[in-house]
Every structure is written in structure tokens, then in C-alpha cells.
Write a protein that holds these residues in place. Structure first.
Motif, PDB file in Angstrom:
ATOM      1  N   ARG A   3      65.160   1.390  25.151  1.00 12.93           N
ATOM      2  CA  ARG A   3      63.530   1.266  24.719  1.00 12.93           C
ATOM      3  C   ARG A   3      63.507   0.307  23.719  1.00 12.93           C
ATOM      4  O   ARG A   3      61.964   0.437  23.307  1.00 12.93           O
ATOM      5  N   ALA A   4      64.474   0.128  23.191  1.00 13.40           N
ATOM      6  CA  ALA A   4      64.017  -0.802  21.584  1.00 13.40           C
ATOM      7  C   ALA A   4      63.435  -2.219  22.012  1.00 13.40           C
ATOM      8  O   ALA A   4      63.525  -2.539  23.110  1.00 13.40           O
ATOM      9  N   GLU A   5      62.444  -2.499  20.991  1.00 12.49           N
ATOM     10  CA  GLU A   5      61.748  -3.825  21.250  1.00 12.49           C
ATOM     11  C   GLU A   5      63.030  -4.873  21.087  1.00 12.49           C
ATOM     12  O   GLU A   5      63.962  -4.623  20.386  1.00 12.49           O
ATOM     13  N   ALA A   6      62.556  -5.993  21.576  1.00 12.52           N
ATOM     14  CA  ALA A   6      63.771  -7.079  21.629  1.00 12.52           C
ATOM     15  C   ALA A   6      63.793  -7.590  20.118  1.00 12.52           C
ATOM     16  O   ALA A   6      65.087  -7.959  19.668  1.00 12.52           O
ATOM     17  N   GLY A   7      63.001  -7.675  19.438  1.00 12.80           N
ATOM     18  CA  GLY A   7      63.164  -7.870  17.940  1.00 12.80           C
ATOM     19  C   GLY A   7      64.020  -7.174  17.145  1.00 12.80           C
ATOM     20  O   GLY A   7      64.808  -7.759  16.227  1.00 12.80           O
ATOM     21  N   LEU A   8      64.251  -6.003  17.700  1.00 15.94           N
ATOM     22  CA  LEU A   8      65.532  -5.154  16.811  1.00 15.94           C
ATOM     23  C   LEU A   8      66.733  -6.064  16.926  1.00 15.94           C
ATOM     24  O   LEU A   8      67.563  -6.014  15.963  1.00 15.94           O
TER      25      LEU A   8
END
Length: 174
Positions: A3-8
């Protein structure tokens, strides 16, 4: 991670993410449980022993209580140094993992840097216990001196002095 944002994934390397998932989460959970148990146990012990010491000999207890801020004053910079070294060591661990995939020479230099940081952290950690024990011994010695003086002037019994010394020694750990 699902569920993490792609920027991570662009801000952190694969080794940083792996390190966070595997090591940091496990260490944090272990430290949290250990800290909570120690906090409760030591707090209750501290309160009970202080109440007992005040009941036994309130003058001597207050005298020794004035000496203990010196222990905290000395331990504070040592704790800060240990924290800085631990954070730097974690960063060096992340850098070393990245370097392994890219080139072995950089990996060697990063590993050497990590070794130096770990050695510094070990020295700082090993220094804290003896310094604490020496300062506690000095405070305890001053307390024993006052207790013996009180005993000599009839202000305290030998049993009372032994009880105070025993309770003070039990206070050192919490």
C-alpha cells in the motif's frame, strides 16, 4: 509495502527497505516490550525503596538524593554520544548494502567505516556502566559517611544504618 506510495521506492534503496522491514521493526518491537517491562518494574521498585528510605532516615535519604543529579549530569552526554554513533552505524549499514551490489572496493571501504563506528559505539556503551557505578559508589560512600556520623552521635542505630545502606544499594539498578 503493497500500500506504499510509489515515491517510497525511489527515495529508498532496496537495502534500506529490507533493513527497515527485517532489522529495525524487529529491534523496535523487542526494545519496546523490554523498555515497558523495565519501566514498570524499576518504577515500582524505586518508589517502594524511596518510601522505605524516607521512613528509615529521611535526612540521610535527602542528602543522598541531592548527590544523584550529578550521575544524570554525567550520563547525559554519554547517552547522546551513544545515540549519535548508533544512528551513524545504521546509516553506514545501509550504505554498505548498496555498495555491495555496485562494486566490491566501495563495499570494503564502507565496511571499514562501519567497523570504526561500531567500535566507537561499543566503547561509548562500555563506558556508561563503569561511570555510572563509580558515581553511584561516590554517592553511596557519602551516604555511608553521613550514616556512620549519625550512628556515632546517637542519631541512628547500627541496624538502621545497615538497612539504609542495603536499600541504597538496591536503588542503584533501577
Amino acid at each position: 509495502l503493497l500500500r506504499a506510495e510509489a515515491g517510497l521506492f525511489t527515495r529508498q534503496t532496496a537495502s534500506q527497505l529490507t533493513n527497515t522491514l527485517v532489522y529495525e521493526v524487529q529491534q523496535c518491537a523487542t526494545w519496546l516490550v523490554s523498555s515497558l517491562l523495565t519501566l514498570v518494574k524499576d518504577s515500582l521498585t524505586l518508589v517502594a525503596l524511596l518510601a522505605y528510605l524516607l521512613w528509615l532516615n529521611w535526612q540521610l535519604t535527602l542528602f543522598v538524593a541531592v548527590l544523584f543529579p550529578a550521575v544524570a549530569w554525567v550520563m547525559r552526554p554519554l547517552g547522546r554520544r551513544l545515540h549519535r554513533l548508533t544512528v551513524a552505524g545504521q546509516s553506514a549499514t545501509d550504505d554498505r548494502h548498496d555498495a555491495a551490489a555496485q562494486q566490491s572496493q566501495r563495499f570494503g571501504s564502507r565496511s571499514d567505516g562501519l567497523r570504526r563506528l561500531v567500535m566507537k559505539a561499543t566503547v561509548a556503551s562500555a563506558t556508561m556502566t563503569p561511570v555510572t557505578q563509580v558515581l553511584a559508589a561516590i554517592a553511596l560512600s557519602a551516604g555511608i559517611t553521613v550514616a556512620l556520623w549519625q550512628s556515632g552521635t546517637g542519631g541512628a542505630t547500627v541496624g538502621g544504618v545497615v538497612a539504609v545502606i542495603t536499600a541504597m544499594l538496591m536503588l542503584v539498578a533501577p
